[in-house]
Structure formats: structure tokens, C-alpha cells
Design a protein around this motif. Structure first.
Motif, mmCIF file in Angstrom:
data_model
loop_
_atom_site.group_PDB
_atom_site.id
_atom_site.type_symbol
_atom_site.label_atom_id
_atom_site.label_comp_id
_atom_site.label_asym_id
_atom_site.label_seq_id
_atom_site.Cartn_x
_atom_site.Cartn_y
_atom_site.Cartn_z
ATOM 1 N N LEU A 11 -141.170 -62.494 53.620
ATOM 2 C CA LEU A 11 -140.418 -61.284 53.294
ATOM 3 C C LEU A 11 -140.658 -60.211 54.357
ATOM 4 C CD1 LEU A 11 -138.588 -59.877 51.223
ATOM 5 C CD2 LEU A 11 -140.664 -59.087 50.047
ATOM 6 N N LYS A 12 -141.899 -60.112 54.832
ATOM 7 C CA LYS A 12 -142.228 -59.154 55.885
ATOM 8 C C LYS A 12 -141.455 -59.478 57.161
ATOM 9 C CE LYS A 12 -146.206 -57.357 58.510
ATOM 10 N NZ LYS A 12 -147.683 -57.441 58.681
ATOM 11 N N ALA A 13 -141.331 -60.761 57.470
ATOM 12 C CA ALA A 13 -140.588 -61.176 58.664
ATOM 13 C C ALA A 13 -139.121 -60.775 58.558
ATOM 14 C CB ALA A 13 -140.720 -62.680 58.860
ATOM 15 N N TRP A 14 -138.531 -60.981 57.392
ATOM 16 C CA TRP A 14 -137.121 -60.624 57.214
ATOM 17 C C TRP A 14 -136.925 -59.109 57.234
ATOM 18 C CZ3 TRP A 14 -133.328 -63.744 58.036
ATOM 19 C CH2 TRP A 14 -133.499 -65.123 57.849
ATOM 20 N N ALA A 18 -134.528 -57.191 59.897
ATOM 21 C CA ALA A 18 -133.426 -56.325 59.461
ATOM 22 C C ALA A 18 -133.366 -55.027 60.243
ATOM 23 C CB ALA A 18 -133.559 -56.026 57.971
ATOM 24 N N ARG A 19 -134.465 -54.670 60.932
ATOM 25 C CA ARG A 19 -134.545 -53.465 61.762
ATOM 26 C C ARG A 19 -134.108 -52.214 60.995
ATOM 27 N NH1 ARG A 19 -131.306 -55.640 67.094
ATOM 28 N NH2 ARG A 19 -131.892 -57.822 66.876
ATOM 29 N N PRO A 20 -134.877 -51.814 59.983
ATOM 30 C CA PRO A 20 -134.476 -50.672 59.150
ATOM 31 C C PRO A 20 -134.245 -49.384 59.925
ATOM 32 C CG PRO A 20 -136.773 -51.305 58.747
ATOM 33 C CD PRO A 20 -136.157 -52.404 59.543
ATOM 34 N N LYS A 21 -134.879 -49.245 61.097
ATOM 35 C CA LYS A 21 -134.684 -48.018 61.885
ATOM 36 C C LYS A 21 -133.271 -47.902 62.442
ATOM 37 C CE LYS A 21 -139.528 -47.492 63.277
ATOM 38 N NZ LYS A 21 -140.478 -47.432 64.425
ATOM 39 N N THR A 22 -132.507 -49.005 62.433
ATOM 40 C CA THR A 22 -131.132 -48.956 62.934
ATOM 41 C C THR A 22 -130.132 -48.554 61.845
ATOM 42 O OG1 THR A 22 -130.642 -51.287 62.424
ATOM 43 C CG2 THR A 22 -131.667 -50.822 64.559
ATOM 44 N N LEU A 23 -130.560 -48.527 60.594
ATOM 45 C CA LEU A 23 -129.625 -48.289 59.492
ATOM 46 C C LEU A 23 -128.955 -46.914 59.519
ATOM 47 C CD1 LEU A 23 -131.402 -50.107 56.514
ATOM 48 C CD2 LEU A 23 -129.662 -50.957 58.105
ATOM 49 N N PRO A 24 -129.617 -45.855 60.034
ATOM 50 C CA PRO A 24 -128.890 -44.583 60.136
ATOM 51 C C PRO A 24 -127.609 -44.685 60.964
ATOM 52 C CG PRO A 24 -131.244 -44.188 60.377
ATOM 53 C CD PRO A 24 -131.054 -45.686 60.348
ATOM 54 N N GLY A 25 -127.592 -45.590 61.940
ATOM 55 C CA GLY A 25 -126.383 -45.774 62.742
ATOM 56 C C GLY A 25 -125.208 -46.241 61.911
ATOM 57 N N ALA A 26 -125.483 -46.956 60.823
ATOM 58 C CA ALA A 26 -124.427 -47.398 59.913
ATOM 59 C C ALA A 26 -124.125 -46.333 58.865
ATOM 60 C CB ALA A 26 -124.850 -48.699 59.233
ATOM 61 N N ALA A 27 -125.155 -45.597 58.450
ATOM 62 C CA ALA A 27 -124.987 -44.622 57.367
ATOM 63 C C ALA A 27 -124.272 -43.354 57.821
ATOM 64 C CB ALA A 27 -126.352 -44.271 56.783
ATOM 65 N N VAL A 28 -124.561 -42.885 59.038
ATOM 66 C CA VAL A 28 -124.027 -41.596 59.503
ATOM 67 C C VAL A 28 -122.495 -41.557 59.491
ATOM 68 C CG1 VAL A 28 -123.779 -40.136 61.564
ATOM 69 C CG2 VAL A 28 -126.055 -40.822 60.772
ATOM 70 N N PRO A 29 -121.776 -42.564 60.029
ATOM 71 C CA PRO A 29 -120.309 -42.494 59.992
ATOM 72 C C PRO A 29 -119.757 -42.431 58.572
ATOM 73 C CG PRO A 29 -121.048 -44.184 61.532
ATOM 74 C CD PRO A 29 -122.250 -43.756 60.767
ATOM 75 N N VAL A 30 -120.377 -43.170 57.660
ATOM 76 C CA VAL A 30 -119.916 -43.151 56.270
ATOM 77 C C VAL A 30 -120.190 -41.787 55.639
ATOM 78 C CG1 VAL A 30 -120.151 -44.233 53.999
ATOM 79 C CG2 VAL A 30 -120.249 -45.638 56.070
ATOM 80 N N MET A 31 -121.360 -41.214 55.929
ATOM 81 C CA MET A 31 -121.676 -39.871 55.444
ATOM 82 C C MET A 31 -120.614 -38.862 55.872
ATOM 83 S SD MET A 31 -125.764 -39.820 56.331
ATOM 84 C CE MET A 31 -125.759 -38.041 56.569
ATOM 85 N N ILE A 32 -120.228 -38.928 57.146
ATOM 86 C CA ILE A 32 -119.249 -37.977 57.668
ATOM 87 C C ILE A 32 -117.874 -38.210 57.032
ATOM 88 C CG2 ILE A 32 -117.999 -37.277 59.756
ATOM 89 C CD1 ILE A 32 -120.593 -37.800 61.324
ATOM 90 N N GLY A 33 -117.503 -39.473 56.838
ATOM 91 C CA GLY A 33 -116.232 -39.781 56.189
ATOM 92 C C GLY A 33 -116.188 -39.271 54.754
ATOM 93 N N ILE A 34 -117.278 -39.464 54.019
ATOM 94 C CA ILE A 34 -117.348 -38.986 52.633
ATOM 95 C C ILE A 34 -117.301 -37.465 52.590
ATOM 96 C CG2 ILE A 34 -118.830 -38.836 50.585
ATOM 97 C CD1 ILE A 34 -119.889 -41.640 51.323
ATOM 98 N N ALA A 35 -118.093 -36.815 53.455
ATOM 99 C CA ALA A 35 -118.127 -35.350 53.483
ATOM 100 C C ALA A 35 -116.758 -34.773 53.846
ATOM 101 C CB ALA A 35 -119.184 -34.872 54.476
#
Length: 302
Positions: A11-14, A18-35
Motif C-alpha cells: 500500500l505504501k508503494a502504491w 500515486a504522487r500525491p504532491k501532483t494532485l493540486p495540478g488536477a484540483a486547481v483547474p476544477v476549483m477555478i471552474g466551480i468558482a
């Protein structure tokens, strides 16, 4: 998370893959679209669509990370000379067979999450979702080697997620359309996300040359890459002003607070210049990206 003592396929390997530090790159565009949708329609927005858009974006980012990890490993790009963060397959944390299954499952999960968006946006959403899945693969397999990765980032981390999120979250109206202001904001967002790719390719310029990977930074050189990084961040902030000049001072001026962070990171990038220490700049850029998204979101909502 500590990268030592990682059990293969654990589980630690997965989690690391998954590189959680990259997830803001996916979240930010959606945040702006919703806002953007909320700023125009208030509480009439469709919350279910907003949740699905965010989940789809996050899962697709993880899927893209798995695809990148697997195919770069198979091509031998992630070798012992790699300067960037460690990759799961190259480190032996996850076997190639397991990673193939992993990217298959995440692709299917993204499709399952995205399918209900047909209810909000029509059957055309299937084509958009298919394009996003294809983007995951062709970016690593082909386009990143041709210097076209920045174009795909602009489209699939800017235009598509911001505009489509706005379209899906906004309540249906007889003359429904995507305002020019949202399109301009989506371009600005894509440029902000591209700064992450620029510094990543700037760090890897020598390795990419050896591997025949003709990224934009390889083509324009290190000096050009430093200037491109700086200019793109400033241009994005100025584009946001152009997009929001009719929406009040908060929407226009609050995102300008991003500029000092970007400028300081540009100076640090120039100071370090080469080597593994540029991963510090990568982390600073990811932070700046999230700051920009939060500032734009707050500016649109207040």
C-alpha cells in the motif's frame, strides 16, 4: 512519506506511485471552474456535477502518474542518472506487471466516475472523457518526446477542465454558453500548471537530451527555459486580470499576490541552475500553483 523500506507492491508503494504532491495540478483547474460557475449562478450550481468533476480529475491525475511511471521505466528513461523524485517501477517498489494492472484499474475507475456526467452534459461528455484518457497515454508515449507536452498541458490542465467544469456545474439555461472570461481564465490556469512541467523539464534537460526526448526546454535551451518559466507565470496573472476586470477588485487583484511567490521561485531556479537541488524549485512551484488556485477561487467567490 518515508521512501525507505518500501515493500514491493505494498500500500505504501502504491501511495508513493500515486504522487500525491501532483494532485493540486488536477484540483486547481476544477476549483477555478466551480468558482466561476458559482460567481455567476450562486447556489443554483449543480453540486453533484462539481463533486464528480473533482473526483474524475484526481483519479485521472493518478492514472497519468501510473502511465508515466510505467512507460518511462519500459523506455529506460528513469535510469540511475535521473535527478527527479524516485519512480515506483524504477525503484522496484512496484513490478511492471502490477503497474500495468494498476493503470488499467485507475483508467476504469475514472471512466466509472465520469460516466454520470453524461446526465449533466449530454453524451458529448463521453468524447471528452475519452480524449482525457487518450491524453494520459500519448503524453508519456509520444508527445513529451516531441516537445508537445506543454501544448497538452495547456489544453488538458487549462481549457478542458476549467471550461468543462463550468459547463457541467452551471445550471442548464436555454442560451447556455461558456463566457469568454472563463475561457481566458482557463488559458491562464493552463499556463500556471505548465510552470510545473517547465521546471521539471529544465531539471532533466541533460538526461532528456541523452534519451532523445525533445522537450520544449531541450529545444530552447536552459537560459530560454528560465525566461519562459518567469514570463509564463507573470502572463497568467495578467490574463486573470483581463478575464475578471468586470467582476470587482477582489477577482482582479487578489491573484496578483501569486506574483511575489513566482518571482522568488524564479530567482531560486536561476540560483540553483542545475542538479538534484532543483527538486526544491519543483516543490515551490507546486506550492505556487495551489496558492494561485486558492487566490483565484477566493477572488471569484467574495
Amino acid at each position: 512519506m518515508n521512501e525507505s523500506n518500501v515493500t514491493t507492491n505494498s500500500l505504501k508503494a502504491w501511495f508513493l506511485a500515486a504522487r500525491p504532491k501532483t494532485l493540486p495540478g488536477a484540483a486547481v483547474p476544477v476549483m477555478i471552474g466551480i468558482a466561476s460557475a458559482i460567481s455567476q449562478y450562486g447556489d443554483a450550481v449543480r453540486v453533484g456535477a462539481a463533486v464528480l468533476c473533482m473526483l474524475f480529475a484526481l483519479v485521472m491525475q493518478i492514472d497519468a502518474n501510473f502511465v508515466n511511471d510505467y512507460f518511462d521505466f519500459m523506455k529506460g528513461t528513469d535510469d540511475e542518472k535521473r535527478l527527479g523524485p524516485k519512480r515506483a517501477c524504477a525503484q522496484g517498489w512496484i513490478t511492471a506487471v502490477a503497474m500495468r494492472r494498476g493503470l488499467l484499474y485507475t483508467t476504469l475507475l475514472a471512466c466509472v466516475i465520469g460516466l454520470p456526467l453524461v446526465y449533466y452534459g449530454g453524451w458529448e461528455m463521453i468524447l471528452i472523457g475519452f480524449a482525457c484518457v487518450v491524453f494520459c497515454f500519448i503524453y508519456t508515449i509520444s508527445f513529451s518526446y516531441l516537445g508537445l507536452g506543454d501544448v497538452l498541458v495547456l489544453v488538458f490542465f487549462g481549457l478542458v477542465p476549467v471550461c468543462m467544469t463550468y459547463w457541467l456545474v452551471a445550471p442548464p439555461t436555454p442560451l447556455m454558453s461558456i463566457p469568454l472570461s472563463v475561457i481566458v481564465q482557463s488559458i491562464a490556469c493552463g499556463l500556471i500548471i505548465d510552470t510545473l512541467l517547465i521546471v521539471n523539464n529544465y531539471r532533466d534537460i541533460d538526461n532528456d537530451r541523452r534519451a532523445g526526448k525533445r522537450t520544449l526546454i531541450v529545444r530552447i535551451g536552459a537560459r530560454g527555459g528560465r525566461w519562459l518559466y518567469y514570463i509564463i507565470g507573470i502572463a497568467a496573472a495578467l490574463l486573470n486580470i483581463a478575464a475578471t476586470y468586470t467582476m470587482g477588485y477582489s477577482a482582479m487583484l487578489l491573484p496578483l499576490l501569486y506574483i511575489p511567490f513566482h518571482a522568488a521561485t524564479s530567482i531560486e531556479m536561476h540560483r540553483i541552475d542545475k542538479g538534484v537541488e532543483l527538486n526544491k524549485v519543483l516543490g515551490m512551484t507546486a506550492r505556487n500553483m495551489l496558492i494561485y488556485g486558492i487566490l483565484v477561487t477566493i477572488g471569484l467567490l467574495v
